[in-house]
Scaffold this active site. Sequence first.
Site, PDB file in Angstrom:
ATOM      1  N   HIS A   1       0.881  -1.213   0.000  1.00 50.18           N
ATOM      2  CA  HIS A   1       0.187   0.151   0.099  1.00 50.18           C
ATOM      3  C   HIS A   1       0.736   1.356  -0.070  1.00 50.18           C
ATOM      4  O   HIS A   1       0.420   2.276   0.559  1.00 50.18           O
ATOM      5  CB  HIS A   1      -0.896  -0.107   1.222  1.00 50.18           C
ATOM      6  CG  HIS A   1      -1.720  -1.321   1.372  1.00 50.18           C
ATOM      7  ND1 HIS A   1      -3.114  -1.739   0.857  1.00 50.18           N
ATOM      8  CD2 HIS A   1      -1.296  -2.334   2.266  1.00 50.18           C
ATOM      9  CE1 HIS A   1      -3.302  -2.787   1.081  1.00 50.18           C
ATOM     10  NE2 HIS A   1      -2.268  -3.204   2.125  1.00 50.18           N
TER      11      HIS A   1
ATOM     12  N   SER B   1      14.383  21.165 -16.902  1.00 50.77           N
ATOM     13  CA  SER B   1      13.243  22.080 -17.267  1.00 50.77           C
ATOM     14  C   SER B   1      13.654  23.254 -18.059  1.00 50.77           C
ATOM     15  O   SER B   1      14.670  23.716 -17.468  1.00 50.77           O
ATOM     16  CB  SER B   1      12.344  22.281 -15.805  1.00 50.77           C
ATOM     17  OG  SER B   1      11.633  23.280 -16.045  1.00 50.77           O
TER      18      SER B   1
ATOM     19  N   LYS C   1      15.708  21.425 -11.903  1.00 53.20           N
ATOM     20  CA  LYS C   1      14.879  19.906 -12.224  1.00 53.20           C
ATOM     21  C   LYS C   1      15.932  18.945 -12.918  1.00 53.20           C
ATOM     22  O   LYS C   1      16.637  19.347 -13.583  1.00 53.20           O
ATOM     23  CB  LYS C   1      13.736  20.360 -12.852  1.00 53.20           C
ATOM     24  CG  LYS C   1      12.531  21.122 -12.136  1.00 53.20           C
ATOM     25  CD  LYS C   1      11.879  20.329 -11.173  1.00 53.20           C
ATOM     26  CE  LYS C   1      11.145  19.129 -11.735  1.00 53.20           C
ATOM     27  NZ  LYS C   1       9.940  19.658 -12.310  1.00 53.20           N
TER      28      LYS C   1
ATOM     29  N   GLU D   1       8.836   8.167 -17.578  1.00 54.90           N
ATOM     30  CA  GLU D   1       7.338   8.526 -17.745  1.00 54.90           C
ATOM     31  C   GLU D   1       6.996   8.167 -19.046  1.00 54.90           C
ATOM     32  O   GLU D   1       5.732   7.945 -19.370  1.00 54.90           O
ATOM     33  CB  GLU D   1       7.237  10.135 -17.404  1.00 54.90           C
ATOM     34  CG  GLU D   1       7.669  10.307 -16.036  1.00 54.90           C
ATOM     35  CD  GLU D   1       7.869  12.014 -15.919  1.00 54.90           C
ATOM     36  OE1 GLU D   1       6.955  12.923 -16.124  1.00 54.90           O
ATOM     37  OE2 GLU D   1       8.858  12.429 -15.545  1.00 54.90           O
TER      38      GLU D   1
END
Length: 458
Positions: A156, A277, A283, A290
């Site tokens: 979980h 970024s 970043k 992704e």
Amino acid sequence: MAKMWAGRFQSEEKKEVNDFNSSISFDSRMYKEDILGSIAHATMLGAKGIISLDDSHLIIDTLGEILSDLESGKLEFDYEAEDIHMFVEAELTKRIGDVGKRLHTSRSRNDQVALDIRLYLRNKASETINKITDLLKVLIKLADNNKTTIMPGYTHLQRAQPITLANHLLAYAFMLERDLGRFKDSIKRMNYSPLGSCALAGTTYNIDREMVAKSLDFAGIVKNSLDGVSDRDFCLEIASSASIAMMHLSRLSEEIIMWCSWEFKFIELDDAYSTGSSIMPQKKNPDICELIRGKTGRVYGDLMTLLTMLKGLPLAYNKDMQEDKEAIFDALDTLNMCLDIINPMLDTMKVNKENMYKAAQKGFINATDLADYLVKKGMAFRNAYKISGSIVYYCISNDLVLENVSLDKYKEYSELFDKDVYEYINLENCTFKRTSKGASSIDSVNEQLEYLKEIVKE
Ligand code: ARG
């Protein structure tokens, strides 16, 4: 271009219709399979006396020339041709005239295309198998190097029990092992030649289907002629194996995305496999992961395209089936591309062992072991579980961890507690004393590694 069926037709096909019908923009990639299939067919026609040996040899030689001209770039595809089969036959006829027109004796584009896809997918899926094996090797290497790297195991997404990074990664290795099995299995079932099914009903010529099958390295022939031209189960199996493999890569990607966040900081991706970024200078983004996660949906889409395309088709061939190629090509292209990139990305990532260890020290991930301690001293598990839960509650209320609770305090909960409890709930012990098969102890991990090393050796 005048159509091959011009004899039956009174007017020429409209350009829009030709464009709509055309598949050469995507089936041209099967040129080699198409030509090799035609060479096998022409060889058989000659051997059986269906065409003369001279004609057969001329056709075979010229097909060979067409193949090498296409590979060298001397010959380019004619995108006006409806499909790769028409293109090769037209080119053959252009080069040797009427003899070329004998090639299509006792053959249809229906069995021809079914053959081409099987040949093409056999190669492409074998590439996938090699790439999955390579990824498996990287995971094995990472596991080998992280047998003592303790981290929290989660359920979980809550810290649950301590494990090693090796054991965690090996879970993915076993997923890949199953993927390998699925691909090998699909290839095995696909490896039968449909050629000789002709349009759907077979032929009156004295053909030798086994001879063609053998020369193209098939295990045998598709036994029913209608099945030969209408079956695309192999596309479904491969697309489904690809979907499952993508799902595995996607789950792994998701973990990497979390692990390189500031919240986790368990790993750091190499700069070469990260992106920045355009506005936020700090970043470092895991775009590759992704994209793999994102592309998984696309491969599922390919599988749905194929399933839906086939579901209402009467026997035997229907033009709907031309839609099989873009979907199955895309599924394998996407998977292969993802495998190519995830492999070096994992191979170059840095593991932050210290942060993993620190995370494992928090979250009471030794609470089960505290209960097990009491069980080993004779208490029933349910009672031990309850007492441990109360001690965890006490710790949370007093900002303590189980390791810092005094022995006196422990004894308030149960007389069974003694000073060896500290040893028992020590993080290393909790991790490495899990010696059951499949667990995180060094021996258990070694056993898994040994098994997997044999798999990649094959
Ligand atoms: N381009 C077609 C396909 O991909 C080849 C078979 C055409 N057969 C036919 N009867 N029109 O399915």
